[in-house]
Design a protein around this motif. Structure first.
Motif, short mmCIF file in Angstrom:
data_model
loop_
_atom_site.label_atom_id
_atom_site.label_comp_id
_atom_site.label_asym_id
_atom_site.label_seq_id
_atom_site.Cartn_x
_atom_site.Cartn_y
_atom_site.Cartn_z
N GLU A 83 36.54 35.32 43.36
CA GLU A 83 36.81 34.50 42.21
C GLU A 83 37.21 33.02 42.57
O GLU A 83 36.93 32.02 41.72
CB GLU A 83 37.70 34.87 41.26
N VAL A 84 37.61 32.94 43.76
CA VAL A 84 38.08 31.60 44.09
C VAL A 84 36.82 30.76 44.47
O VAL A 84 36.61 29.70 43.87
CB VAL A 84 38.71 31.40 45.59
N LEU A 85 35.79 31.26 45.28
CA LEU A 85 34.49 30.72 45.24
C LEU A 85 33.99 30.49 43.94
O LEU A 85 33.14 29.35 43.89
CB LEU A 85 33.50 31.34 46.31
N VAL A 86 33.92 31.15 42.87
CA VAL A 86 32.95 31.07 41.78
C VAL A 86 33.86 30.05 40.78
O VAL A 86 33.04 29.35 40.36
CB VAL A 86 33.04 32.36 40.81
N PHE A 87 35.01 29.81 41.09
CA PHE A 87 35.48 28.52 40.20
C PHE A 87 35.24 27.33 40.82
O PHE A 87 35.04 26.43 40.05
CB PHE A 87 37.06 28.97 39.97
N GLY A 88 35.07 27.35 42.40
CA GLY A 88 34.62 26.23 42.90
C GLY A 88 33.45 25.86 42.43
O GLY A 88 32.78 24.57 42.30
N GLY A 89 32.47 26.83 42.31
CA GLY A 89 31.07 26.67 41.93
C GLY A 89 31.07 25.99 40.47
O GLY A 89 30.19 25.22 39.96
N VAL A 90 32.05 26.47 39.73
CA VAL A 90 31.84 26.18 38.17
C VAL A 90 32.26 24.50 38.22
O VAL A 90 31.51 23.78 37.59
CB VAL A 90 33.19 26.73 37.55
N VAL A 91 33.24 24.11 39.00
CA VAL A 91 33.57 22.75 38.96
C VAL A 91 31.98 22.04 39.37
O VAL A 91 31.88 21.02 38.78
CB VAL A 91 34.61 22.58 40.04
N ALA A 92 31.62 22.52 40.37
CA ALA A 92 30.23 21.75 40.82
C ALA A 92 29.14 21.62 39.48
O ALA A 92 28.59 20.68 39.46
CB ALA A 92 29.72 22.43 42.03
#
Length: 353
Positions: A267-276
């Motif tokens: 989930e940490v990576l996916v929220f970084g992905g959402v930002v991008a």
């Protein structure tokens, strides 16, 4: 009579002044792992009777004697178990898995009047040094190993120290009791979900490539994509931080042939992905669909809600603690395979969910 090669080797070592054989020396002479040699010398299950006899014969010929100090220490329990997490603070504090896992471990330990000694490390080398320190100071009676990896030095070290341990994670060849997680089956479910929705170009944003669970997921991702006629883009490895997830996603969506779907390892990576994706003014899931291996309340709060694989890390922690306490008390411990994660479909992949 022909002298076994190992005997000549051991005589040369003794001449150099190293005259106390270790379990590692015996394992090398027998052609097996130190963990298997430890099992044989301590009459534990996990090796054949033929191997047990061979190991004991070699140990006798080498003049091996049990470490009396270690035995004396083991009889005096610290009533504590250890857990070292070799992750960055940013990754750990944002990742639900370890928080819930530790809660599960604590529940079992508290019920049995045991303590948890928790330490963070920046590398496997630092983690290994911590185990040596704990053993020398008799701080813990056993340890829980997470994030199994290639050429993992930790099981061998525990065998040398005669320190009980259990492994939690992807299937490995460790001689220690292992709570296996079927990451491959979970990845297959995710790829099938994207393929069923019509996606033909998928990406996988993962953690460190030397971790076994990353490898198992990647292998399953590429194999299932090929079976479903989906293009699997090259690996996008990260350090599990939100910023690395954002950077990996930005590189993918700004490429000449971007993916229509991205699977994130947590989930940490996916929220970084959402930002991008938001920065690129793209729409989820119309222009790029996303899903994660780890579910959190945040995945249900954001809009669209994020499709996720769901499991119970606390239950995994309870199982790990129970297995380790059995090993510490000398009871037979066998590995187990945890249930495959469940796929929860939400709006980040299916607008009708």
């Amino acid at each position: 009579m022909r002298v076994p090669r190992w005997q000549n080797w051991w005589r040369r070592v003794s001449i150099d002044g190293v005259n106390r054989p270790t379990i590692r020396d015996i394992a090398k002479a027998a052609g097996i792992s130190p963990g298997a040699a430890s099992f044989a010398l301590n009459d534990r299950d996990g090796v054949s009777e033929e191997t047990r006899a061979k190991v004991k014969r070699i140990a006798d010929e080498m003049g091996w004697t049990r470490n009396v100090a270690a035995v004396a220490l083991s009889a005096r329990q610290a009533r504590a178990v250890g857990l070292v997490i070799a992750r960055s603070e940013e990754s750990f504090t944002g990742e639900r898995f370890f928080m819930q896992f530790i809660a599960g471990v604590e529940r079992i330990l508290s019920a049995r009047s045991r303590n948890l000694v928790l330490r963070f490390a920046t590398s496997v080398e630092e983690e290994v040094d911590t185990y040596r320190q704990w053993w020398a100071e008799h701080r813990v009676d056993g340890v829980i190993l997470t994030d199994p990896r290639d050429d993992d030095p930790r099981p061998t070290l525990l065998a040398d120290l005669q320190l009980p341990g259990v492994v939690v994670g992807a299937q490995s060849q460790s001689t220690l009791p292992t709570l296996r997680v079927n990451d491959g089956a979970a990845m297959e479910r995710l790829v099938d979900h994207f393929a069923d929705l019509g996606h033909r170009r998928l990406a996988h944003v993962s953690g460190s490539p030397d971790l076994l669970h990353t490898q198992r997921r990647r292998e399953a991702f590429e194999k299932r994509c090929e079976e479903r006629g989906v293009v699997a883009l090259p690996p996008s490895s990260t350090d599990f931080s939100e910023e690395s997830g954002r950077a990996a996603t930005w590189a993918l969506i700004s490429s000449q042939e971007p993916p229509t779907g991205i699977i994130f390892d947590n989930e940490v990576l996916v929220f970084g992905g959402v930002v991008a994706i938001v920065e690129a003014s793209l729409s989820i899931p119309d222009q790029v669909a996303i899903a994660t291996f780890e579910d959190t309340p945040m995945c249900r709060i954001v809009r669209p809600q994020i499709t996720a694989m769901v499991r119970d890390p606390a239950e995994l922690g309870r199982h790990a603690a129970e297995a380790l306490l059995d090993a510490i008390d000398g009871r037979p411990v066998s590995g187990r395979t945890e249930p495959t994660m469940e796929l929860i479909v939400r709006g980040s992949t299916d607008p009708e969910a």
